[in-house]
Design an enzyme around this catalytic site. Structure first.
Site, short mmCIF file in Angstrom:
data_model
loop_
_atom_site.label_atom_id
_atom_site.label_comp_id
_atom_site.label_asym_id
_atom_site.label_seq_id
_atom_site.Cartn_x
_atom_site.Cartn_y
_atom_site.Cartn_z
CB SER A 69 -8.40 0.99 5.62
OG SER A 69 -9.09 2.21 5.70
CE LYS A 106 -3.88 2.04 2.59
NZ LYS A 106 -4.80 1.83 3.73
CB SER A 131 -7.99 3.93 2.75
OG SER A 131 -7.18 3.30 3.73
#
EC number: 6.3.5.7
Length: 483
Positions: free
Chosen positions: A175, A76, A151
């Protein structure tokens, strides 16, 4: 090769069915071919990956072993990566190359993992749909008109589309778990302090936690093994021994006590998801689990408390992005105040600005007691509810999300509607508990997840239950059409 799970890749590399270099080349070609439809990557690190793959093959040839040696990973884009852009999904950090690796990145590289790139995400991890990224929205591979969740939406979409077997994500209010549910993956948020936050760009420091996204619980166990552990560089890291997460995956569930909070099954939950949750409960009962109803009475206060605490911490954490030392700087500022105002106004997107302003308001002198202190008191009550519940049950089970993935743009004009999609996941962050989402079926062709919560440091038990469930169901094996 793209259909292989992380565990299957580990076995294939060990018995020399293929080399890390061959696997890496095949996956890089697949990313190049398919990711334009999804937008799941911000950066693809082809040269770095092939170099790491050759190094991993050399280590294996020299007699080294290890489940992660030569296996692919993508991070990420808020984990700092030495010499590789770390953007956090923001214009503010579009040109930022970190001078060091985050602890998670370093640990997995040391284990021999091959970094294919950095995945797309909501800007500064603020969002539930991966629509606030400076680099554009991520599409859900199950239906390209729908969101993948957020996210960690890029991390989830990439694994769901079989671009690679596993990715790292972070979870501040859901997330990892929420995108896992919306894309048919297994996603684990570890206990707060289990995985180092050093080098992970902060959103809300008391809530953020890194963890694995993969297709199976077995794969999450392998990846968590490489990520977990004490780190002296992170003051919130907890010095607790790391167990072998794969050792008890097949342990019996006989007599396991599972609690279903009555508050999870009220208004707002899609009744079709409620049915799938009940179906998964029946499967666990067949495996020997005992299920009973419990109560988490303060759960309805979780979203208001979270949307005071998280923005308050964000307003502090994001004050470092001022256009002076690094990151975006506006052109030709008139004076220092103009530099600050325009660099931040141009560098941050709308959702980030909204949360900074909410947080600054909650921390301001006249409102601090009424908002921030009150939210922290509610947080303590929520934690106490869990502690009381875990005296009578071993795990808590419920839906991961109230609805399946919604259409791109459907909630953009109403941020609160998107905030409500995290109603079941936020409480684990407020209490610091480990949580896992696993695939549990489909509604209108879109995946649905079931969430398991456990007491502190019981990640092994979560993985055990999810693994046993995945041995008797096949939801997790289903792939989206065209991928």
């Amino acid at each position: 090769m793209h259909q292989l799970t992380l565990a299957e890749i580990a076995r294939g590399l060990a018995d020399k069915s293929f080399s890390s270099e061959e696997l890496t080349g095949a996956l890089l070609a697949r990313i190049q071919q398919l990711d334009p439809q999804l937008n799941s990557f911000i950066s693809v690190t082809e040269e770095l990956a092939l170099g790491q793959a050759r190094a991993a093959d050399a280590r294996r040839a020299a007699g080294e072993t290890g489940a992660l040696l030569g296996a692919p990973i993508a991070h990420k884009d808020l984990f700092c990566t030495n010499g590789v852009r770390t953007s956090c999904g923001s214009k503010m950090l579009d040109n930022f190359k970190a001078p060091y690796d985050a602890t998670v990145v370093a640990k997995l590289a040391e284990a021999g993992m091959v970094t294919l790139g950095k995945t797309n995400m909501d800007e500064f991890a603020m969002g539930s749909a991966n629509e606030s990224s400076h680099y554009g929205a991520v599409k859900n591979p199950w239906n390209l008109e729908h969101v993948p969740g957020g996210s960690s939406g890029g991390s989830a979409a990439a694994v769901a589309a079989r671009l690679l077997p596993a990715t790292t994500g972070t979870d501040t209010g859901g997330s990892i778990r929420q995108p896992a549910a919306l894309t048919n993956l297994t996603g684990l948020k570890p206990t707060y302090g289990r995985v180092s936050r050093w080098g992970m760009i902060a959103y809300a420091s008391s809530l953020d936690q890194g963890g694995p996204l993969a297709r199976t619980a077995e794969d999450c166990a392998l990846l968590l093994q490489g990520m977990a552990g004490f780190d002296a560089k992170d003051s919130t890291s907890i010095d607790e021994p790391v167990p072998d997460y794969s050792a008890n995956l097949n342990a019996s569930l006989q007599g396991l006590r599972i609690g279903l909070p009555k508050e999870y099954f009220g208004a707002g939950l899609d009744p079709r998801i409620a049915e799938l949750v009940q179906a998964s409960v029946k499967e666990l009962e067949k495996l020997g689990a005992v299920v009973k109803e419990i109560s988490l009475p303060n759960m309805q206060h979780a979203i208001p408390a979270y949307y005071v605490i998280a923005p308050a911490e964000a307003s502090s954490n994001l004050s470092r992005f001022d256009g002076v030392r690094f990151g975006y700087r506006c052109d030709e500022p008139k004076d220092l105040t103009d530099l600050y105002k325009r660099s931040r106004g141009e560098g941050f997107g709308a959702e980030v600005q909204r949360r900074i302003m909410v947080g600054t308001y909650a921390l301001s002198a006249g409102y601090y007691d009424a908002y921030y202190v009150k939210a922290q008191q509610i947080r303590r009550l929520i934690k106490n509810d869990f502690m009381a519940a875990f005296e009578g049950v071993d795990l808590i089970l419920g839906p991961t999300t109230p609805n399946p993935a919604w259409k791109l743009g459907a909630k953009s004009s109403d941020p609160v509607a998107a905030y409500l999609e995290d109603v079941y996941t936020i409480t684990a962050n407020l209490a610091g508990l480990p949580g896992l989402s696993m695939p549990a079926g489909f509604v209108d062709g879109l995946p649905v997840g079931v969430q398991l919560l456990a007491p502190y440091f019981q990640e092994g038990r979560l993985l055990n239950v999810a693994h046993r469930y995945q041995q008797v169901t096949d939801w997790h094996t289903r792939a989206p059409n065209g991928f």
